[in-house]
Design an enzyme around this catalytic site. Sequence first.
Site, PDB file in Angstrom:
ATOM      1  N   LYS A   8       1.025  -6.685   0.393  1.00 36.76           N
ATOM      2  CA  LYS A   8       0.395  -7.510  -0.613  1.00 36.76           C
ATOM      3  C   LYS A   8       0.005  -6.673  -2.042  1.00 36.76           C
ATOM      4  CE  LYS A   8      -3.157  -6.394  -1.373  1.00 36.76           C
ATOM      5  NZ  LYS A   8      -3.896  -5.148  -1.966  1.00 36.76           N
TER       6      LYS A   8
ATOM      7  N   TYR B 282      -6.567 -11.718  -1.669  1.00 31.45           N
ATOM      8  CA  TYR B 282      -7.455 -11.737  -0.264  1.00 31.45           C
ATOM      9  C   TYR B 282      -8.425 -12.916  -0.307  1.00 31.45           C
ATOM     10  CZ  TYR B 282      -5.976  -6.947   1.484  1.00 31.45           C
ATOM     11  OH  TYR B 282      -5.341  -6.166   1.960  1.00 31.45           O
TER      12      TYR B 282
HETATM   13  P1  NAD Z   1      -0.680   4.618  -4.002  1.00 30.00           P
HETATM   14  O1  NAD Z   1      -0.604   4.932  -5.428  1.00 30.00           O
HETATM   15  O2  NAD Z   1      -1.417   5.608  -2.999  1.00 30.00           O
HETATM   16  O3  NAD Z   1       1.124   4.944  -3.504  1.00 30.00           O
HETATM   17  C1  NAD Z   1       1.937   4.453  -4.251  1.00 30.00           C
HETATM   18  C2  NAD Z   1       3.231   5.203  -3.462  1.00 30.00           C
HETATM   19  O4  NAD Z   1       4.469   4.551  -4.326  1.00 30.00           O
HETATM   20  C3  NAD Z   1       3.173   6.582  -3.703  1.00 30.00           C
HETATM   21  O5  NAD Z   1       3.779   7.259  -2.564  1.00 30.00           O
HETATM   22  C4  NAD Z   1       4.022   6.884  -5.051  1.00 30.00           C
HETATM   23  O6  NAD Z   1       4.561   8.188  -5.210  1.00 30.00           O
HETATM   24  C5  NAD Z   1       5.013   5.713  -4.944  1.00 30.00           C
HETATM   25  N1  NAD Z   1       5.704   5.516  -6.221  1.00 30.00           N
HETATM   26  C6  NAD Z   1       6.930   5.125  -6.342  1.00 30.00           C
HETATM   27  N2  NAD Z   1       7.100   5.024  -7.871  1.00 30.00           N
HETATM   28  C7  NAD Z   1       5.867   4.867  -8.279  1.00 30.00           C
HETATM   29  C8  NAD Z   1       5.617   4.883  -9.723  1.00 30.00           C
HETATM   30  N3  NAD Z   1       6.369   4.438 -10.581  1.00 30.00           N
HETATM   31  N4  NAD Z   1       4.330   4.811 -10.087  1.00 30.00           N
HETATM   32  C9  NAD Z   1       3.251   5.127  -9.045  1.00 30.00           C
HETATM   33  N5  NAD Z   1       3.601   5.396  -7.692  1.00 30.00           N
HETATM   34  C10 NAD Z   1       5.108   5.158  -7.359  1.00 30.00           C
HETATM   35  O7  NAD Z   1      -0.597   3.059  -3.550  1.00 30.00           O
HETATM   36  P2  NAD Z   1      -1.325   2.403  -2.139  1.00 30.00           P
HETATM   37  O8  NAD Z   1      -2.907   2.190  -2.576  1.00 30.00           O
HETATM   38  O9  NAD Z   1      -0.555   2.960  -1.040  1.00 30.00           O
HETATM   39  O10 NAD Z   1      -0.556   0.849  -2.584  1.00 30.00           O
HETATM   40  C11 NAD Z   1       0.674   0.929  -2.261  1.00 30.00           C
HETATM   41  C12 NAD Z   1       1.072  -0.687  -1.850  1.00 30.00           C
HETATM   42  O11 NAD Z   1      -0.166  -1.147  -0.717  1.00 30.00           O
HETATM   43  C13 NAD Z   1       0.260  -1.802  -2.973  1.00 30.00           C
HETATM   44  O12 NAD Z   1       1.365  -2.845  -2.935  1.00 30.00           O
HETATM   45  C14 NAD Z   1      -0.971  -2.129  -2.381  1.00 30.00           C
HETATM   46  O13 NAD Z   1      -1.385  -3.542  -2.951  1.00 30.00           O
HETATM   47  C15 NAD Z   1      -0.808  -2.173  -1.000  1.00 30.00           C
HETATM   48  N6  NAD Z   1      -1.901  -1.975  -0.213  1.00 30.00           N
HETATM   49  C16 NAD Z   1      -2.119  -2.673   0.685  1.00 30.00           C
HETATM   50  C17 NAD Z   1      -3.552  -2.389   1.434  1.00 30.00           C
HETATM   51  C18 NAD Z   1      -3.837  -3.338   2.510  1.00 30.00           C
HETATM   52  O14 NAD Z   1      -5.120  -3.387   2.932  1.00 30.00           O
HETATM   53  N7  NAD Z   1      -2.802  -4.215   3.081  1.00 30.00           N
HETATM   54  C19 NAD Z   1      -4.224  -1.313   1.006  1.00 30.00           C
HETATM   55  C20 NAD Z   1      -3.991  -0.634   0.075  1.00 30.00           C
HETATM   56  C21 NAD Z   1      -2.812  -0.991  -0.652  1.00 30.00           C
END
Ligand code: NAD
Length: 369
Positions: free
Chosen positions: A137, A222
């Site tokens: 999401k 959410y």
């Molecule tokens: P994060 O920043 O921790 O991870 C992002 C990942 O994408 C990293 O591995 C990064 O290297 C990679 N990436 C590739 N290209 C990139 C770019 N151009 N810029 C930045 N990062 C890049 O983020 P996250 O918290 O893991 O979130 C990722 C997704 O998961 C989002 O869509 C977020 O909304 C979703 N999420 C969902 C929940 C949930 O509870 N369902 C919780 C957190 C995040």
Amino acid sequence: MKNLTRRSFLQNLGIAAGSATVAATLPSFICNTKMYDGKKLNIALCGLGRYAGYLAEGLQETQFCKLAGIVTGTPSKAVEWKKKYNIPDKNIYNYKNLDEIINNKDIDLVYVVLPNAMHKEFTIRAAKAGKHIIVEKPMAITESDCKEMITACKNAGVQLAVGYRLHYEPYNMEMKRLGQEKVFGQVRLIEASLGYKSGDPSEWRLNKALAGGGPLMNLGVYCVQSNRYVLGEEPISVTAQFGPVTNKKLFAEVEESITWQLVFPGGAVGTSTSTYNCSIDRFFASAENGFFELSPAISYGPFKGRTSNGELNFPVTNQQAVQCDEIAKVILANKQLPEHISGEEGRKDMKILQAIYEAARTGRKISLV
Ligand code: NAD
């Protein structure tokens, strides 16, 4: 308190596998206490950031899934994850060669956990490679992107789910039941808000091109979700207001906070705020004959809830494990995923998020019908 896994939760209660007494008291989606030794759903996580870490740990607790592959743009992460999760080289991809996954029979599903604006591209590429998809999401950053993703999956004959973990979480599903079954009568008012303090200027969530927007995209989705599943209705109109910008540097591209009001056909009004300038995590519903609430309501838990009749007491689950297992069971059985977890559900939310932005920008009430 740390999230308990489903297994350790049952062990803590001293419950033997298959206990009928407990099975009768737990929601069906956390009752799979029998060991499963059939074909598992082989999942490749795409994007190895923070949330992928939670998913990887959750997958270790599943019965029906296996963390079988990874897709990463960072070679050092490939080395680290390969070792930690015993992933064979042939199941390790990067963002360039991902399309070659079409030839890999040992991957059934790609779970897209990248920044929001990348969801569309990677979902479509995985679909063209013949893989089922779970996308995090918010599903994408516009409704038209969601439509493209849905069409691509349909054309490729693969299933598309959105990572709505709360659809398998007992406290939230109790809110849904209380609302939809009108246990306290018709719900009149919902207040659902989610926020935390953001402070890292390098965070992609503050970059409009990658995030699509600010806390509304990330957290507000959410709140919109809980309004919709508790009422079982689609909103008919929305008004919205951006909050003040207290940190101009940090919030140069996306909103710092936003408040909105959704009006539903049954007469309920849902007021929500999503913010990056303070902490809030609550859901409250007031109905004709009582109330029901959760706080915390949306984060990883453990949740706390009560109704006008007293405290709620449900098990703490590993949300990521339960979500993946429930989706896997449907796909492994060659059945259609239910709509509440599908791409169509993500599209409906995105339509509302865009209308909220339009309402805040224009100061007008935006019709959703
Ligand atoms: P994060 O920043 O921790 O991870 C992002 C990942 O994408 C990293 O591995 C990064 O290297 C990679 N990436 C590739 N290209 C990139 C770019 N151009 N810029 C930045 N990062 C890049 O983020 P996250 O918290 O893991 O979130 C990722 C997704 O998961 C989002 O869509 C977020 O909304 C979703 N999420 C969902 C929940 C949930 O509870 N369902 C919780 C957190 C995040």
